[in-house]
Design a protein around this motif. Sequence first.
Motif, PDB file in Angstrom:
ATOM      1  N   ARG A  42      -3.854  -6.031   7.317  1.00 31.15           N
ATOM      2  CA  ARG A  42      -2.954  -4.940   6.921  1.00 31.15           C
ATOM      3  C   ARG A  42      -1.751  -4.979   7.846  1.00 31.15           C
ATOM      4  NH1 ARG A  42      -5.798   0.297   5.234  1.00 31.15           N
ATOM      5  NH2 ARG A  42      -5.892  -0.951   3.332  1.00 31.15           N
TER       6      ARG A  42
ATOM      7  N   ARG B 260      -8.539  -5.795   7.933  1.00 25.24           N
ATOM      8  CA  ARG B 260      -9.002  -5.012   6.793  1.00 25.24           C
ATOM      9  C   ARG B 260     -10.412  -5.408   6.434  1.00 25.24           C
ATOM     10  NH1 ARG B 260      -7.486  -4.934   1.464  1.00 25.24           N
ATOM     11  NH2 ARG B 260      -6.705  -7.044   1.630  1.00 25.24           N
TER      12      ARG B 260
ATOM     13  N   LYS C 163       0.834  -1.203   0.000  1.00 24.70           N
ATOM     14  CA  LYS C 163       0.000   0.000   0.000  1.00 24.70           C
ATOM     15  C   LYS C 163       0.869   1.252   0.000  1.00 24.70           C
ATOM     16  CE  LYS C 163      -3.614   2.391   2.642  1.00 24.70           C
ATOM     17  NZ  LYS C 163      -4.415   2.684   1.432  1.00 24.70           N
TER      18      LYS C 163
ATOM     19  N   ASN D 264      -0.908  -4.941   2.352  1.00 19.09           N
ATOM     20  CA  ASN D 264      -2.221  -5.568   2.446  1.00 19.09           C
ATOM     21  C   ASN D 264      -2.114  -7.052   2.109  1.00 19.09           C
ATOM     22  OD1 ASN D 264      -3.530  -3.216   3.170  1.00 19.09           O
ATOM     23  ND2 ASN D 264      -4.097  -2.685   1.065  1.00 19.09           N
TER      24      ASN D 264
END
Length: 300
Positions: A277, A297, A249, A259
């Motif tokens: 995450r 997430r 990310k 991620n």
Amino acid sequence: MLKKMIFYSTYLSLLGCQTVNPNGSISSNLLSSPGCPDKPTVSLSSKNVEQIMLDQNIITKSSQVSSNKHIGYTFAAKAGEKLNYSTDTNVCVWVFAPNNEIVKGINLPKKGKYTIQVAAPQGVKTFSLQMSLGSTLKSDLVTMEDPVEKSTVIATTVAPIPNTKSQIPARADSVQKSYTATQNTSRISPEQVIRDYYDKINNQQYDTAWDIYPSTVKEDLNLHPNGYDSFLGWWTQVESVRVIRVSVKSEDNDSAIVNFRGQYSMKNGRLLPVRLRFYLDWNQDNATWYVTQIKVRTPN
């Protein structure tokens, strides 16, 4: 130097059947929640069993199950073939070999007819089950649901570069920047760190997987009351981890966010879809990335 860290998990490495508390921490209710038994307690009715043909092409079957109503799929396979299956629904899945023994893992031991039995741990569940033989399920099946996130910043240096611009001619300065960029190609990417972590888990190299965490995490009794034994206690309940998607990310010199999307196949038969995450910090002294926190997430 590692930055000040806020930790969001009990084991930091798992989610599975976990919930997020109002204060942002993650607690495990895996052991106390109603789970899947080692073997199904309900016999399959012939009217609820469908014969299917499996090969490298992925097929999807959908149905509704409960703790009392089980659905089955039978297929022929050869010894040594690999069974790949995936679902985002919290259901119990058992795979029976031709000799009616339960198969652990994805490797099929015998030639003959296999049966996949699906049930809900509690209540009623509507599921979609993807299945194939011999090849890994392709991640492009989920691209519409979980688009790849591109890196926003790429690391450019391993260590700060002295300000020598006024002392070095323009061409020499350009050469120095090029040399620095070449040095960075040997620095492992944070994405690869997470992939390597799960490879170690799948190969039962738990002691080396444990080293993804800095000593401050390992020694925090609130996170790991029994140290390494707490970490090991969780992962020995997991049969295997299927990695669906790993993407960076963001990344800079000191930190990165990665991620992860995957699925935990538990030894009790449950399939746990997982979206995580990972937050990583670069440790210059050890020339490695450390995971300092993990968050749940939510699906896009």
